[in-house]
Design an enzyme around this catalytic site. Structure first.
Site, mmCIF file in Angstrom:
data_model
loop_
_atom_site.group_PDB
_atom_site.id
_atom_site.type_symbol
_atom_site.label_atom_id
_atom_site.label_comp_id
_atom_site.label_asym_id
_atom_site.label_seq_id
_atom_site.Cartn_x
_atom_site.Cartn_y
_atom_site.Cartn_z
ATOM 1 N N GLY A 1 0.332 -1.033 0.194
ATOM 2 C CA GLY A 1 -0.161 -0.046 0.244
ATOM 3 C C GLY A 1 1.197 1.154 -0.200
ATOM 4 N N CYS B 1 -8.156 22.847 16.760
ATOM 5 C CA CYS B 1 -8.161 23.121 18.250
ATOM 6 C C CYS B 1 -7.292 21.949 19.191
ATOM 7 C CB CYS B 1 -9.150 23.582 18.924
ATOM 8 S SG CYS B 1 -9.982 24.969 17.887
HETATM 9 C C1 LIG Z 1 -2.272 -2.534 5.642
HETATM 10 C C2 LIG Z 1 -2.768 -3.330 5.114
HETATM 11 C C3 LIG Z 1 -1.350 -3.960 3.978
HETATM 12 C C4 LIG Z 1 -0.717 -2.798 3.238
HETATM 13 O O1 LIG Z 1 0.551 -2.370 3.935
HETATM 14 P P1 LIG Z 1 1.359 -1.614 3.606
HETATM 15 O O2 LIG Z 1 2.324 -0.788 4.778
HETATM 16 O O3 LIG Z 1 0.501 -0.101 3.398
HETATM 17 O O4 LIG Z 1 2.568 -1.604 2.510
HETATM 18 C C5 LIG Z 1 -1.127 -5.261 3.264
HETATM 19 N N1 LIG Z 1 -2.351 -5.817 3.848
HETATM 20 C C6 LIG Z 1 -2.931 -6.104 4.780
HETATM 21 C C7 LIG Z 1 -3.584 -6.932 5.442
HETATM 22 C C8 LIG Z 1 -2.972 -5.108 5.774
HETATM 23 O O5 LIG Z 1 -4.149 -4.413 6.179
#
Ligand SMILES: *Cc1c(COP(=O)(O)O)cnc(C)c1O
Length: 440
Positions: free
Chosen positions: A292, A361
Site C-alpha cells: 500500500g 484546536c
Molecule cells: C495495511 C495492510 C497492507 C498494506 O500495508 P502497507 O504498509 O501500506 O504496505 C497489506 N495487507 C494488509 C492485510 C493490511 O492490513
C-alpha cells in the site's frame, strides 16, 4: 526535503512536481492540496511487476487500497495490472464504481458485516481473506444459501511482528487479526475450511506489519508459514496454491529512513520461499503481495499556505499552516516524522529550526517538530513530502474543516481527481428542524 520521483526545483526556484509548478498549482486549486506524482505511482507498480517476473514465480500484486483510494486511483491500479485489496464496502463500492474488475478484488477485515459479505458476493469478487471462526461460519452459510462457491484465503498470525528495522517474535500472537498458528487455531481453521462444502481454500495469508525496512521479519515469518503449510500437507493432505505474505514495505519519509529497495525485498522473500519449498519438498506456491504505502507514499506531497507564526525566544518558533491533523493525522496518531521545504523559495538557504503546527484546536495538532527552513513569511507555501499513503485516506472533518482537493500531475499536466469539499458537503447530512414547520 528529499525530492522523490519527478520532483525538482525549477528556474524560478519553485518546487515542481511532475512538470507542474507547485506555486501555480496553489494558485489554481488553493491549499491545502494533495499533489500526486502519477508517474511515480506507475513506476512503483512496475517495480513490483519487474522484480517478481525476474523470480520466475507465479505471483499477484494487490494494492492495499486503504493507503489511498479514489476512482482515478483505482483506474490507475487497474491499468498497471494490479489486484486490489478492500476492507470495507465503501472501498469495494469505490472500486466497482471505477469499473475495477471484481474478480481482481480481495476482501480483507476482521469484522466484515453480513451486508458487506452479501455485497461482495453480489459483485462476484475474487476472494475473501477470512479472519476468524465467526466469518468462516457466516461465509459458508451465506454461500450455501446462495448455492455458490467462494474462494478464500485464511489470515494467520505467525507470531512475528515487524516495524521499521526491527521485528519481534510474539509467542502467542496478541492481535485482533487472524488465526494464531502457535495455539493450533490456524490448523483448526484450515480443517473447518476443508470441511465447508461451499468454501474453496486457496491458501494462507499473513501481514506482519508496516514500514518494514529489513527483510528478516518476512524471512522468519515465511519459515513459520512454510512449516505450517508442510504440517497441513502431512496431517490434512492439503497443499496450498497460494502464499500471501501481505504488505508493509517501508518508504523514505525522512533522511533517517533507509528502506530496502522493492527488488531486494522481493529477492529475499522469494529466495526463502524457494529454499523452504526445496527443503520440505513442497510445491512452490503462487506468491501474493499487498503493498500500500510503498506504491503511493512517496508520490504524494501536501502543499500548505503558511499563516501565523509564534516565536518563543530560546524555546521554539511555531509556524502554522492552513491544514494539519485533518489532512494528515499520522504525526498526531503515531508520532510519524516528515520533511518539508518552502515550495515558493526552494533555493533559499535554511536559516532556522521551526515547528510546523496545524490549525486545529488541539495542542497535539503538530505536523513537524524541528524542521529546518529559511526564515518564513506568511503566504509562503510549505510542501510536506511523502504524504501519499494514509493521508487523504485518513482525512477527517474535525473542526468542520473541509477535506482538501487531490490533484494528479504528469508530464506538466494537472487534473483534479478528488474535489475540495464544499461547505455544503459539510452539512449535506445534517437535518434541519424548524419550530412549527416541516423539514426545510
Ligand atoms: C495495511 C495492510 C497492507 C498494506 O500495508 P502497507 O504498509 O501500506 O504496505 C497489506 N495487507 C494488509 C492485510 C493490511 O492490513
Amino acid at each position: 526535503m528529499y525530492l522523490h520521483g519527478n520532483s525538482r526545483v525549477d528556474h524560478n526556484g519553485h518546487l515542481e512536481i511532475g512538470g507542474c509548478s507547485t506555486v501555480q498549482l496553489a494558485e489554481q486549486y488553493g491549499t491545502p492540496l494533495y499533489i500526486y506524482d502519477e508517474v511515480l505511482i506507475e513506476s512503483k507498480c512496475r517495480e513490483f511487476h519487474e522484480a517478481l517476473k525476474e523470480t520466475g514465480l507465479k505471483y499477484q500484486v494487490a494494492y492495499a487500497s486503504k493507503a489511498f483510494l479514489c476512482i482515478e486511483q483505482a483506474r490507475l491500479i487497474e491499468r498497471e495490472g494490479l489486484c486490489l485489496d478492500v476492507v470495507s464496502s465503501g472501498e469495494l463500492y469505490t472500486a466497482l464504481q471505477a469499473g475495477f474488475p471484481p474478480e481482481k478484488i480481495h476482501f480483507h477485515g476482521n469484522n466484515k458485516s453480513i451486508e458487506e459479505i452479501e455485497e461482495a458476493l453480489d459483485a462476484k469478487i475474487g476472494c475473501f481473506v477470512v479472519d476468524n471462526f465467526f466469518e468462516l461460519e457466516v461465509l459458508q452459510a451465506i454461500a450455501e444459501d446462495r448455492g455458490v462457491y467462494v474462494s478464500i484465503l485464511l489470515r494467520v498470525t505467525p507470531g512475528v511482528e515487524a516495524h521499521t528495522h526491527e521485528y519481534v517474535m510474539t509467542g502467542q500472537e496478541d492481535s485482533k487479526f487472524g488465526f494464531d498458528i502457535t495455539s493450533g487455531q490456524a490448523n483448526e481453521a484450515v480443517a473447518i475450511s476443508l470441511d465447508s462444502p461451499n468454501l474453496k481454500l486457496l491458501g494462507i495469508h499473513s501481514h506482519i506489519g508496516s514500514q518494514i525496512f529489513e527483510p528478516d521479519g518476512f524471512v522468519h515469518a515465511i519459515k513459520i508459514l512454510m512449516n505450517f503449510l508442510n504440517a497441513l500437507k502431512n496431517e490434512l493432505d492439503y497443499t496450498a496454491e497460494i502464499l500471501n505474505v501481505g504488505g508493509g514495505f517501508g518508504i523514505r519519509y525522512t533522511s533517517e529512513d533507509e528502506p530496502l529497495s522493492i527488488v531486494k525485498h522481493i529477492d529475499q522473500i522469494t529466495s526463502i520461499i524457494k529454499q523452504q519449498c526445496e527443503e520440505l519438498s513442497y510445491p512452490v506456491p503462487e506468491l501474493w503481495l499487498e503493498p500500500g504505502r510503498s506504491i503511493v507514499g512517496e508520490a504524494g506531497t501536501t502543499l500548505y499556505t503558511i499563516g501565523a507564526t509564534k516565536n518563543l525566544p530560546s524555546v521554539r518558533k511555531y509556524v502554522s499552516v492552513d491544514g494539519g491533523m485533518t489532512d494528515n493525522i499520522r504525526p498526531a496518531l503515531y508520532g510519524s516524522k516528515y520533511e518539508a521545504m518552502l515550495a515558493n523559495r526552494a533555493n533559499d538557504e535554511n536559516k532556522e529550526v521551526v515547528s510546523i503546527a496545524g490549525k486545529c484546536c488541539e495542542s497535539g495538532d503538530m505536523l513537524i517538530w524541528d524542521c529546518e527552513l529559511p526564515v518564513v513569511e506568511s503566504n509562503d507555501l510549505l510542501a510536506v513530502s511523502c504524504t501519499g499513503a494514509y493521508g487523504y485516506s485518513m482525512a477527517n472533518n474535525y473542526n468542520r474543516i473541509r477535506r482538501p482537493a487531490v490533484v494528479f500531475v504528469k508530464d506538466g499536466v494537472s487534473r483534479v481527481v478528488v474535489q475540495r469539499e464544499t461547505y455544503k458537503d459539510l452539512i449535506k447530512n445534517d437535518m434541519i428542524y424548524i419550530e412549527n414547520s416541516s423539514i426545510r
